[in-house]
Design an enzyme around this catalytic site. Structure first.
Site, PDB file in Angstrom:
ATOM      1  N   TYR A  54      66.063 -57.710 -41.704  1.00 42.31           N
ATOM      2  CA  TYR A  54      66.778 -58.978 -41.617  1.00 42.31           C
ATOM      3  C   TYR A  54      67.437 -59.185 -40.264  1.00 42.31           C
ATOM      4  O   TYR A  54      67.666 -60.317 -39.851  1.00 42.31           O
ATOM      5  CB  TYR A  54      67.765 -59.178 -42.769  1.00 42.31           C
ATOM      6  CG  TYR A  54      68.730 -58.064 -43.018  1.00 42.31           C
ATOM      7  CD1 TYR A  54      69.879 -57.920 -42.271  1.00 42.31           C
ATOM      8  CD2 TYR A  54      68.503 -57.154 -44.048  1.00 42.31           C
ATOM      9  CE1 TYR A  54      70.780 -56.898 -42.520  1.00 42.31           C
ATOM     10  CE2 TYR A  54      69.391 -56.141 -44.311  1.00 42.31           C
ATOM     11  CZ  TYR A  54      70.536 -56.016 -43.535  1.00 42.31           C
ATOM     12  OH  TYR A  54      71.428 -54.995 -43.791  1.00 42.31           O
ATOM     13  N   GLU A  74      64.368 -82.097 -41.332  1.00 42.42           N
ATOM     14  CA  GLU A  74      63.213 -81.835 -42.180  1.00 42.42           C
ATOM     15  C   GLU A  74      62.157 -81.010 -41.433  1.00 42.42           C
ATOM     16  O   GLU A  74      61.578 -80.073 -41.985  1.00 42.42           O
ATOM     17  CB  GLU A  74      62.593 -83.146 -42.680  1.00 42.42           C
ATOM     18  CG  GLU A  74      63.429 -83.877 -43.713  1.00 42.42           C
ATOM     19  CD  GLU A  74      64.534 -84.761 -43.141  1.00 42.42           C
ATOM     20  OE1 GLU A  74      65.125 -85.519 -43.925  1.00 42.42           O
ATOM     21  OE2 GLU A  74      64.821 -84.704 -41.921  1.00 42.42           O
ATOM     22  N   LYS A  99      73.929 -79.282 -41.022  1.00 43.54           N
ATOM     23  CA  LYS A  99      74.222 -79.998 -39.780  1.00 43.54           C
ATOM     24  C   LYS A  99      75.630 -80.580 -39.924  1.00 43.54           C
ATOM     25  O   LYS A  99      75.816 -81.758 -40.203  1.00 43.54           O
ATOM     26  CB  LYS A  99      73.169 -81.095 -39.555  1.00 43.54           C
ATOM     27  CG  LYS A  99      73.243 -81.775 -38.215  1.00 43.54           C
ATOM     28  CD  LYS A  99      72.097 -82.761 -38.031  1.00 43.54           C
ATOM     29  CE  LYS A  99      72.201 -83.466 -36.696  1.00 43.54           C
ATOM     30  NZ  LYS A  99      71.099 -84.432 -36.496  1.00 43.54           N
TER      31      LYS A  99
END
Length: 123
Positions: A54, A74, A99
């Site tokens: 990770y 998107e 955001k």
């Protein structure tokens, strides 16, 4: 059986958005990852090579956010999911892009988009 690995709150700085000032000035994006994988081999061997690293994944996600600007979150969230699915051990990836500084003329806490993708496509 599918286990879940989560890495939450990855802060990145990118120049994404439809407005010129977003592209010029940039802003913070926060990424949450939840990955479906089988950890049994790693648990048995106690070897990093048998699981998703990770630390390396987070570095790759940050690089994906910080490169080539796009207009829409998107597009960005799909780019990140594709990075997660590069590791064959990842069966599916749930990715959220936040955001928090989106240019909205109102008081709000966050704008977030979450998708789930599998090796076969959309889940």
């Amino acid at each position: 059986m599918t286990d879940e690995l989560a890495v939450l709150g990855i802060e990145c700085f990118g120049h994404h958005g439809v407005f010129d000032f977003e592209r010029r000035e940039g802003q913070t994006f926060v990424v949450d990852l939840v990955l479906g994988l089988d950890i049994s081999a790693a648990a048995a061997s106690d070897d990093l090579r048998d699981t998703v690293d990770y630390g390396s994944l987070v570095a790759a996600v940050k690089a994906a956010v910080e490169k080539d600007p796009v207009d829409l979150i998107e597009t960005l969230v799909v780019r990140i999911a594709d990075v997660c699915l590069l590791d064959a051990r990842v069966e599916w990836a749930r990715v959220t892009v936040h955001k928090p500084d989106a240019p909205i003329e109102a008081t709000f806490a966050d704008v977030a988009l979450t998708i789930t993708r599998t090796r076969e496509g959309e889940k």
